[in-house]
Design an enzyme around this catalytic site. Structure first.
Site, mmCIF file in Angstrom:
data_model
loop_
_atom_site.group_PDB
_atom_site.id
_atom_site.type_symbol
_atom_site.label_atom_id
_atom_site.label_comp_id
_atom_site.label_asym_id
_atom_site.label_seq_id
_atom_site.Cartn_x
_atom_site.Cartn_y
_atom_site.Cartn_z
ATOM 1 N N GLY A 148 0.819 -1.197 0.000
ATOM 2 C CA GLY A 148 0.000 0.000 0.000
ATOM 3 C C GLY A 148 0.860 1.256 0.000
ATOM 4 N N CYS A 149 0.228 2.394 -0.257
ATOM 5 C CA CYS A 149 0.981 3.651 -0.371
ATOM 6 C C CYS A 149 1.516 4.112 0.980
ATOM 7 C CB CYS A 149 0.107 4.726 -1.012
ATOM 8 S SG CYS A 149 -1.542 4.893 -0.294
ATOM 9 N N TYR A 150 0.661 4.180 2.004
ATOM 10 C CA TYR A 150 1.147 4.560 3.328
ATOM 11 C C TYR A 150 2.224 3.604 3.835
ATOM 12 C CZ TYR A 150 -2.446 8.158 4.404
ATOM 13 O OH TYR A 150 -3.235 9.283 4.436
ATOM 14 N N THR A 152 4.357 1.823 2.138
ATOM 15 C CA THR A 152 5.607 2.010 1.396
ATOM 16 C C THR A 152 6.430 3.141 1.996
ATOM 17 O OG1 THR A 152 4.708 1.142 -0.679
ATOM 18 C CG2 THR A 152 6.600 2.628 -0.842
ATOM 19 N N ALA A 153 5.800 4.302 2.181
ATOM 20 C CA ALA A 153 6.530 5.441 2.747
ATOM 21 C C ALA A 153 6.971 5.160 4.179
ATOM 22 C CB ALA A 153 5.650 6.690 2.701
#
Length: 345
Positions: A148-150, A152-153
């Site tokens: 997911g995007c969150y 990953t960061a």
């Protein structure tokens, strides 16, 4: 290499199409969309006029499997888990951008996604595709669970220091910000212009589906159970993720030592950029790119560490990382098709 996209009308799908158009080794031959079958991608997204004109199709797994080598799933949750097993039987590599194969526990998936999980044999087979961390496993994978995007960061920001055991893993607090494209293209009052413009909203406190995903990976890296406090916010911009991560130090280390740790950890990774001390990244500085920019700040007064990590949610947080994983699987240079710099301003 011939590739297909299933779920062709979302933002993740059109980013996949855009990047694949510039890829030296992969050709997008088929886009599947039941809702837009018969229409071209350019009819749904006019900016693709003259670029990708073939008509989208309905799905016939057996027929499609004969014409492609790899398929990207840009579908909502609870869709790919029903289709991926068929493609795997035909030997087609699958990269899933939804959350259907990220959680290894069927019970955990049912709890957080409010739906039955994929069969355990496929959950076990799936490789979590955090490109910079799990490259060796990705190389051998036939099924990738794209992060997911969150996560990953957040995970790229935390894993170096979690592995080093310099922070208390249960002190981690993650403050997340996302642009409205993270909510998808569907109509919603929550992202209506009048509701969103000049406004910032916290949402899904304690219930966001990315919480168990982050905890699963951090537990693996720290070799201990971890619970993360995560507060996501939606902000009035189109693209971007910023996670500001707070943690308590357990070792007496200074800023220079922590900076050196991160530089050494990511020195061979082309898409992670560690900022010099005192220089903080912004979402605009990774806009449209596959970069993750990270900055570290040690507050000696409180012995708390702050990590700021930014990505483009549609590229490094979705389509770009999926293509990076395709590159790793095929032994191509990891940067193939992904070397375009961020768009600024």
């Amino acid at each position: 290499m011939r590739v297909a996209i299933i779920g062709g009308t979302g933002y993740g799908a059109v980013e996949l199409a855009r990047i694949l158009k510039m890829h030296p080794y992969a050709e997008l031959t088929t886009v599947i969309s039941h809702s837009q079958s018969g229409n071209s991608l350019a009819e749904v997204y006019p900016h693709m006029t003259g670029i990708i004109e073939q008509s989208m199709k309905t799905l016939d797994v057996k027929a499609l499997s004969k014409t492609i080598d790899l398929v990207f799933f840009a579908t909502p949750s609870n869709v790919s888990k029903e289709i991926v097993p068929e493609f795997l039987q035909y030997g087609v590599t699958c990269i899933d951008l939804s959350g259907d194969f990220r959680l290894k526990s069927p019970e955990l998936y049912a709890e957080w996604y409010q739906a039955p999980a994929a069969a355990s044999v496929y959950l076990d087979k799936a490789v979590y595709g955090l490109s910079e961390i799990y490259q060796e496993n990705i190389k051998k994978a036939k099924l990738i669970a794209n992060p997911g995007c969150y996560p990953t960061a957040t995970l790229l920001g935390l894993i170096p220091i979690i592995q080093k055991e310099w922070i208390d893993p249960n002190s981690v607090i993650v403050d997340g910000k996302t642009g409205v494209s993270g909510a998808g293209r569907g109509l919603s009052l929550n992202v209506h212009f009048s509701e969103m413009n000049e406004n910032v909203k916290a949402y899904k406190l304690g219930t966001h589906k990315h919480i168990p995903e982050m905890e699963q990976v951090l537990k693996q890296e720290a070799n201990t159970d971890i619970q993360v406090t995560f507060t996501p916010h939606i902000v009035p911009m189109t693209r971007g993720i910023m996670t500001t991560i707070y943690a308590d130090l357990t070792e007496s280390v200074d800023q220079v030592t922590i900076q050196q740790l991160y530089h050494e950890f990511y020195q061979t990774q082309p898409f992670v950029r560690i900022r010099p001390e005192g220089i903080l990244p912004t979402t605009k500085e990774v806009y449209g790119s596959n970069y993750c920019d990270i900055a570290i700040h040690l507050d000696k007064r409180t012995d708390k560490l702050t990590i700021v990590s930014v990505i483009d949610n549609l590229v490094k947080g979705a389509a770009g990382q999926a293509i990076q994983n395709m590159n790793i699987i095929n032994g191509w240079e990891e940067t193939a098709g992904l070397e375009h710099p961020p768009i600024y301003p």
